[in-house]
Write a protein that holds these residues in place. Structure first.
Motif, PDB file in Angstrom:
ATOM      1  N   TRP A  58       0.853  -1.190   0.000  1.00 23.05           N
ATOM      2  CA  TRP A  58       0.000   0.000   0.000  1.00 23.05           C
ATOM      3  C   TRP A  58       0.887   1.238   0.000  1.00 23.05           C
ATOM      4  O   TRP A  58       1.822   1.339   0.781  1.00 23.05           O
ATOM      5  CB  TRP A  58      -0.913   0.012   1.217  1.00 23.05           C
ATOM      6  CG  TRP A  58      -1.991  -1.030   1.158  1.00 23.05           C
ATOM      7  CD1 TRP A  58      -1.945  -2.284   1.693  1.00 23.05           C
ATOM      8  CD2 TRP A  58      -3.260  -0.908   0.523  1.00 23.05           C
ATOM      9  NE1 TRP A  58      -3.121  -2.941   1.426  1.00 23.05           N
ATOM     10  CE2 TRP A  58      -3.947  -2.129   0.718  1.00 23.05           C
ATOM     11  CE3 TRP A  58      -3.896   0.107  -0.190  1.00 23.05           C
ATOM     12  CZ2 TRP A  58      -5.214  -2.357   0.222  1.00 23.05           C
ATOM     13  CZ3 TRP A  58      -5.170  -0.116  -0.678  1.00 23.05           C
ATOM     14  CH2 TRP A  58      -5.818  -1.330  -0.478  1.00 23.05           C
ATOM     15  N   GLU A  77      -6.935   8.391   0.730  1.00 25.91           N
ATOM     16  CA  GLU A  77      -6.798   7.453  -0.385  1.00 25.91           C
ATOM     17  C   GLU A  77      -5.462   6.739  -0.324  1.00 25.91           C
ATOM     18  O   GLU A  77      -4.492   7.279   0.183  1.00 25.91           O
ATOM     19  CB  GLU A  77      -6.902   8.187  -1.726  1.00 25.91           C
ATOM     20  CG  GLU A  77      -8.238   8.846  -1.947  1.00 25.91           C
ATOM     21  CD  GLU A  77      -8.333   9.601  -3.252  1.00 25.91           C
ATOM     22  OE1 GLU A  77      -7.301   9.783  -3.935  1.00 25.91           O
ATOM     23  OE2 GLU A  77      -9.449  10.028  -3.593  1.00 25.91           O
ATOM     24  N   VAL A  79      -3.183   3.424  -2.705  1.00 23.65           N
ATOM     25  CA  VAL A  79      -3.114   2.519  -3.848  1.00 23.65           C
ATOM     26  C   VAL A  79      -2.371   1.259  -3.420  1.00 23.65           C
ATOM     27  O   VAL A  79      -1.365   1.334  -2.725  1.00 23.65           O
ATOM     28  CB  VAL A  79      -2.374   3.189  -5.034  1.00 23.65           C
ATOM     29  CG1 VAL A  79      -2.207   2.221  -6.195  1.00 23.65           C
ATOM     30  CG2 VAL A  79      -3.112   4.447  -5.469  1.00 23.65           C
ATOM     31  N   ARG A  81      -0.446  -2.424  -4.630  1.00 26.14           N
ATOM     32  CA  ARG A  81       0.237  -3.046  -5.765  1.00 26.14           C
ATOM     33  C   ARG A  81       0.737  -4.429  -5.375  1.00 26.14           C
ATOM     34  O   ARG A  81       1.169  -4.643  -4.247  1.00 26.14           O
ATOM     35  CB  ARG A  81       1.423  -2.201  -6.209  1.00 26.14           C
ATOM     36  CG  ARG A  81       1.025  -0.897  -6.841  1.00 26.14           C
ATOM     37  CD  ARG A  81       2.267  -0.126  -7.310  1.00 26.14           C
ATOM     38  NE  ARG A  81       1.896   1.067  -8.021  1.00 26.14           N
ATOM     39  CZ  ARG A  81       1.546   2.206  -7.456  1.00 26.14           C
ATOM     40  NH1 ARG A  81       1.518   2.317  -6.160  1.00 26.14           N
ATOM     41  NH2 ARG A  81       1.239   3.250  -8.197  1.00 26.14           N
ATOM     42  N   LEU A 172      -3.118  -2.089  -9.389  1.00 29.71           N
ATOM     43  CA  LEU A 172      -3.393  -0.660  -9.258  1.00 29.71           C
ATOM     44  C   LEU A 172      -4.731  -0.496  -8.563  1.00 29.71           C
ATOM     45  O   LEU A 172      -5.733  -1.027  -9.006  1.00 29.71           O
ATOM     46  CB  LEU A 172      -3.444   0.011 -10.632  1.00 29.71           C
ATOM     47  CG  LEU A 172      -2.143  -0.011 -11.398  1.00 29.71           C
ATOM     48  CD1 LEU A 172      -2.347   0.602 -12.775  1.00 29.71           C
ATOM     49  CD2 LEU A 172      -1.076   0.737 -10.652  1.00 29.71           C
ATOM     50  N   VAL A 173      -4.727   0.253  -7.478  1.00 28.32           N
ATOM     51  CA  VAL A 173      -5.893   0.511  -6.645  1.00 28.32           C
ATOM     52  C   VAL A 173      -6.582  -0.811  -6.333  1.00 28.32           C
ATOM     53  O   VAL A 173      -7.785  -0.918  -6.335  1.00 28.32           O
ATOM     54  CB  VAL A 173      -6.865   1.507  -7.310  1.00 28.32           C
ATOM     55  CG1 VAL A 173      -7.908   1.984  -6.325  1.00 28.32           C
ATOM     56  CG2 VAL A 173      -6.119   2.696  -7.868  1.00 28.32           C
ATOM     57  N   ALA A 180      -8.817  -1.947 -11.800  1.00 29.60           N
ATOM     58  CA  ALA A 180      -8.765  -1.035 -10.650  1.00 29.60           C
ATOM     59  C   ALA A 180      -9.962  -1.248  -9.757  1.00 29.60           C
ATOM     60  O   ALA A 180     -11.063  -1.506 -10.223  1.00 29.60           O
ATOM     61  CB  ALA A 180      -8.729   0.407 -11.140  1.00 29.60           C
TER      62      ALA A 180
END
Length: 189
Positions: A58, A77, A79, A81, A172-173, A180
């Motif tokens: 994260w 927020e 993201v 991976r 991604l996200v 996503a």
């Protein structure tokens, strides 16, 4: 992962982020708060690829607003991976944020990008046709975890290619190299 919090919950988050208790959230305090929040997401949003647990990295956190601690809407927020092997793979998250009564709604968006193809997506272990957008309210599944699943096809990795770049593309996200997953939650005012 994207949370949009109402003013009361926003005040709580800003107070928590203000580590030195000077009444303001600095960029450094925001970064520290987001690092800790990202570590908590590992337990609240565990992920798997093809049924095998995967540790997500994260990062790329965002907290707004910075500055004075106050009662205000706040956006947080982050993201996630993880590397994918390529081919058809099933990516799943389990939303263990079971205190849904504090949220108006959870929105989930599945998106394919970077040449990936979304084959199936939705709630449950065996989603059918791709559902791009869905939402559930505070009473959905009555405090039980919600499984969010996507089946995607990606190009196979080239083992001779630049490994750090390939590995860095990852999820991604949340839902994959090309898929996503964004969850937005808003606390009740």
């Amino acid at each position: 992962m994207s949370l949009t919090l109402g003013p009361d919950e926003g005040l709580r988050v800003l107070r928590e982020a203000d580590a030195d208790r000077d009444g303001a959230v600095s960029a450094a305090e925001s970064e520290a708060y987001l690092t800790a929040w990202g570590q908590g997401l590992a337990a609240e949003l565990p992920a798997s690829i093809d049924g095998e647990p995967v540790a997500l990295a994260w990062g790329d956190g965002y907290l707004d607003p910075l500055g004075p601690v106050r009662r205000a809407p706040v956006t947080v927020e982050m993201v996630a991976r993880a590397p994918l092997a390529g081919g058809v793979q099933t990516l799943a998250f389990e939303d263990r944020m079971v205190r849904r009564e504090v949220f108006d709604r959870t929105d989930v968006a599945f998106r394919a990008r970077d040449g990936a193809e979304l084959l199936a997506s939705g709630i449950g272990a065996d989603p059918g046709e791709p559902v791009l957008d869905l939402s559930y309210g505070p009473g959905f599944e009555a405090g039980a975890p919600v499984r969010l699943t996507a089946v995607a096809r990606t190009a196979a990795r080239d083992a001779s290619g630049p490994w750090p770049i390939v590995a860095g593309l990852g999820l991604l996200v949340g839902l994959g190299l090309g898929v996503a997953w964004v969850v937005r939650r808003r606390a009740r005012a």
